[in-house]
Design a protein around this motif. Structure first.
Motif, PDB file in Angstrom:
ATOM      1  N   ALA A 210       0.818  -1.206   0.000  1.00 14.10           N
ATOM      2  CA  ALA A 210       0.000   0.000   0.000  1.00 14.10           C
ATOM      3  C   ALA A 210       0.855   1.260   0.000  1.00 14.10           C
ATOM      4  O   ALA A 210       0.535   2.245  -0.663  1.00 14.10           O
ATOM      5  CB  ALA A 210      -0.928   0.001   1.217  1.00 14.10           C
ATOM      6  N   ILE A 211       1.963   1.229   0.733  1.00 20.29           N
ATOM      7  CA  ILE A 211       2.861   2.384   0.784  1.00 20.29           C
ATOM      8  C   ILE A 211       3.467   2.641  -0.597  1.00 20.29           C
ATOM      9  O   ILE A 211       3.499   3.784  -1.076  1.00 20.29           O
ATOM     10  CB  ILE A 211       3.978   2.148   1.820  1.00 20.29           C
ATOM     11  N   LEU A 212       3.941   1.593  -1.249  1.00 17.40           N
ATOM     12  CA  LEU A 212       4.581   1.748  -2.551  1.00 17.40           C
ATOM     13  C   LEU A 212       3.587   2.204  -3.612  1.00 17.40           C
ATOM     14  O   LEU A 212       3.909   3.034  -4.470  1.00 17.40           O
ATOM     15  CB  LEU A 212       5.235   0.432  -2.966  1.00 17.40           C
ATOM     16  N   GLU A 213       2.365   1.683  -3.580  1.00 16.21           N
ATOM     17  CA  GLU A 213       1.349   2.087  -4.549  1.00 16.21           C
ATOM     18  C   GLU A 213       1.006   3.568  -4.382  1.00 16.21           C
ATOM     19  O   GLU A 213       0.877   4.305  -5.367  1.00 16.21           O
ATOM     20  CB  GLU A 213       0.102   1.234  -4.384  1.00 16.21           C
ATOM     21  N   SER A 214       0.863   4.023  -3.142  1.00 19.20           N
ATOM     22  CA  SER A 214       0.539   5.434  -2.886  1.00 19.20           C
ATOM     23  C   SER A 214       1.678   6.337  -3.340  1.00 19.20           C
ATOM     24  O   SER A 214       1.447   7.390  -3.949  1.00 19.20           O
ATOM     25  CB  SER A 214       0.260   5.648  -1.392  1.00 19.20           C
ATOM     26  N   LEU A 215       2.898   5.930  -3.043  1.00 20.73           N
ATOM     27  CA  LEU A 215       4.048   6.736  -3.438  1.00 20.73           C
ATOM     28  C   LEU A 215       4.182   6.790  -4.954  1.00 20.73           C
ATOM     29  O   LEU A 215       4.511   7.840  -5.521  1.00 20.73           O
ATOM     30  CB  LEU A 215       5.322   6.165  -2.815  1.00 20.73           C
ATOM     31  N   ALA A 216       3.915   5.672  -5.621  1.00 20.86           N
ATOM     32  CA  ALA A 216       4.009   5.644  -7.085  1.00 20.86           C
ATOM     33  C   ALA A 216       3.076   6.680  -7.704  1.00 20.86           C
ATOM     34  O   ALA A 216       3.456   7.386  -8.644  1.00 20.86           O
ATOM     35  CB  ALA A 216       3.674   4.247  -7.605  1.00 20.86           C
ATOM     36  N   SER A 217       1.874   6.801  -7.169  1.00 23.24           N
ATOM     37  CA  SER A 217       0.931   7.805  -7.670  1.00 23.24           C
ATOM     38  C   SER A 217       1.406   9.214  -7.348  1.00 23.24           C
ATOM     39  O   SER A 217       1.307  10.124  -8.178  1.00 23.24           O
ATOM     40  CB  SER A 217      -0.459   7.565  -7.066  1.00 23.24           C
ATOM     41  N   ALA A 218       1.943   9.404  -6.150  1.00 23.16           N
ATOM     42  CA  ALA A 218       2.378  10.740  -5.730  1.00 23.16           C
ATOM     43  C   ALA A 218       3.555  11.239  -6.553  1.00 23.16           C
ATOM     44  O   ALA A 218       3.697  12.444  -6.777  1.00 23.16           O
ATOM     45  CB  ALA A 218       2.733  10.725  -4.243  1.00 23.16           C
ATOM     46  N   LEU A 219       4.416  10.350  -7.012  1.00 27.20           N
ATOM     47  CA  LEU A 219       5.583  10.770  -7.790  1.00 27.20           C
ATOM     48  C   LEU A 219       5.199  11.451  -9.090  1.00 27.20           C
ATOM     49  O   LEU A 219       5.983  12.217  -9.657  1.00 27.20           O
ATOM     50  CB  LEU A 219       6.479   9.566  -8.074  1.00 27.20           C
ATOM     51  N   ARG A 220       4.001  11.178  -9.570  1.00 29.25           N
ATOM     52  CA  ARG A 220       3.531  11.828 -10.796  1.00 29.25           C
ATOM     53  C   ARG A 220       3.332  13.323 -10.609  1.00 29.25           C
ATOM     54  O   ARG A 220       3.273  14.067 -11.590  1.00 29.25           O
ATOM     55  CB  ARG A 220       2.208  11.203 -11.259  1.00 29.25           C
ATOM     56  N   THR A 221       3.220  13.777  -9.372  1.00 32.15           N
ATOM     57  CA  THR A 221       2.882  15.179  -9.106  1.00 32.15           C
ATOM     58  C   THR A 221       4.107  16.070  -8.950  1.00 32.15           C
ATOM     59  O   THR A 221       3.963  17.273  -8.759  1.00 32.15           O
ATOM     60  CB  THR A 221       2.026  15.287  -7.826  1.00 32.15           C
TER      61      THR A 221
END
Length: 302
Positions: free
Chosen positions: A173-184
């Protein structure tokens, strides 16, 4: 290229020095004053040529209440030699710069965090000549950021969360959330953060998931770690060029994400994914694989 968790755990604060003061304030609840400016300093504390002493990261924080030296040490395990070296670092830095040094220890291990947090007292018991009290950031106090919006609000803190909790049960869950946040954030900064996280992931499945996620959003191919994967691809028979290698690697990544998340992959799904040669289509499927509850959902809108 960052090649170890030791390097990544302190170099993240070189990449974003303000993260360190935010961690002191919000994680450790230390009333550290808001810096006007933070600058990196030379980490070499060698005083006599045969004795070399270096801190991991050294930052100078200018605040309205004075100037502080932030000494960041990445610690993988308990090491009794630090009983002598840490007090030396602080004393030497105070003598050299004439401003207050603050020791911060960063670790991925709870036992190491407990060891590091114990005060170092030198001198007669009850009347110590010197007491060192490290501030410790570790899995017991760094927040678990497993929500995309929370990760987007403070991407560097989300990176520190992934680096610290990459061995835990909430890693996915941590990695999935971070992956999305890196797009910003800007791609260059994102590529550096990707490398930090990759260096800290000891669990092979978590590391593979992270690489799959990063390949899906293209950041993985922006840093030197991609060369290693491309070389592995060549060894597995992907000698027909980088473009074909990317297609095959991305198809494997789609299937890896599903399997890592415990979703059954039927022969029909596997054959359709492996037969696809459209990178854009494979990327869409990879993004869907992160949130799908059934493998068939990859093709739901087609």
């Amino acid at each position: 290229m960052v090649g170890s968790s030791h390097e990544a755990l302190h170099r993240i604060f070189q990449k974003d020095p303000a993260l360190l003061t935010r961690a002191l304030q919000s994680v450790l609840h230390v009333p550290f004053p808001e810096p006007r400016e933070i600058a990196a300093l030379n980490v070499d504390l060698t005083e006599i040529e045969p004795v070399e002493r270096r801190v991991d990261t050294l930052l100078r924080a200018e605040t309205d209440e004075g100037t502080y030296l932030l000494v960041v040490e990445s610690q993988g395990k308990a090491d009794d030699r630090k009983r002598g070296s840490w007090p030396y670092y602080l004393s030497y830095l105070y003598e050299k710069y004439r401003c207050e040094p603050v020791l911060i220890v960063v670790t991925q291990n709870s036992a190491t965090a407990r060891w590091a947090s114990r005060p170092i007292r030198l001198g007669f018991p009850g009347w110590e000549s010197l007491t060192v009290r490290p501030l410790v950031l570790g899995p017991d106090n760094v927040p678990v950021i497993a929500d995309e919006r929370q990760a987007e609000r403070d991407v560097p803190l989300a990176v520190l969360s992934a680096m610290t909790h990459g061995r835990g049960p909430q890693a996915a869950a941590i990695l999935e959330s971070l992956a999305s946040a890196l797009r910003t954030i800007d791609p260059d900064s994102a590529a550096v953060f990707v490398q930090f996280v990759d260096s800290c992931l000891a669990d092979p499945q978590a590391k593979q998931m992270w690489r799959d996620l990063m390949t899906a959003i293209q950041y993985f191919w922006r840093h030197p770690l991609a060369e290693q994967v491309r070389e592995e691809g060549r060894e597995q028979g992907l000698e027909q060029g980088l473009e074909q290698g990317r297609v095959e690697a991305k198809a494997e990544m789609v299937l890896h994400i599903l399997e890592w998340r415990g979703i059954q992959v039927t022969d029909a799904v596997r054959e359709r994914v492996e037969a696809c040669t459209d990178l854009d289509q494979l990327e869409i499927w990879a993004q869907r694989a992160v949130h799908a509850t059934d493998a068939a959902e990859l093709f739901a809108e087609e």
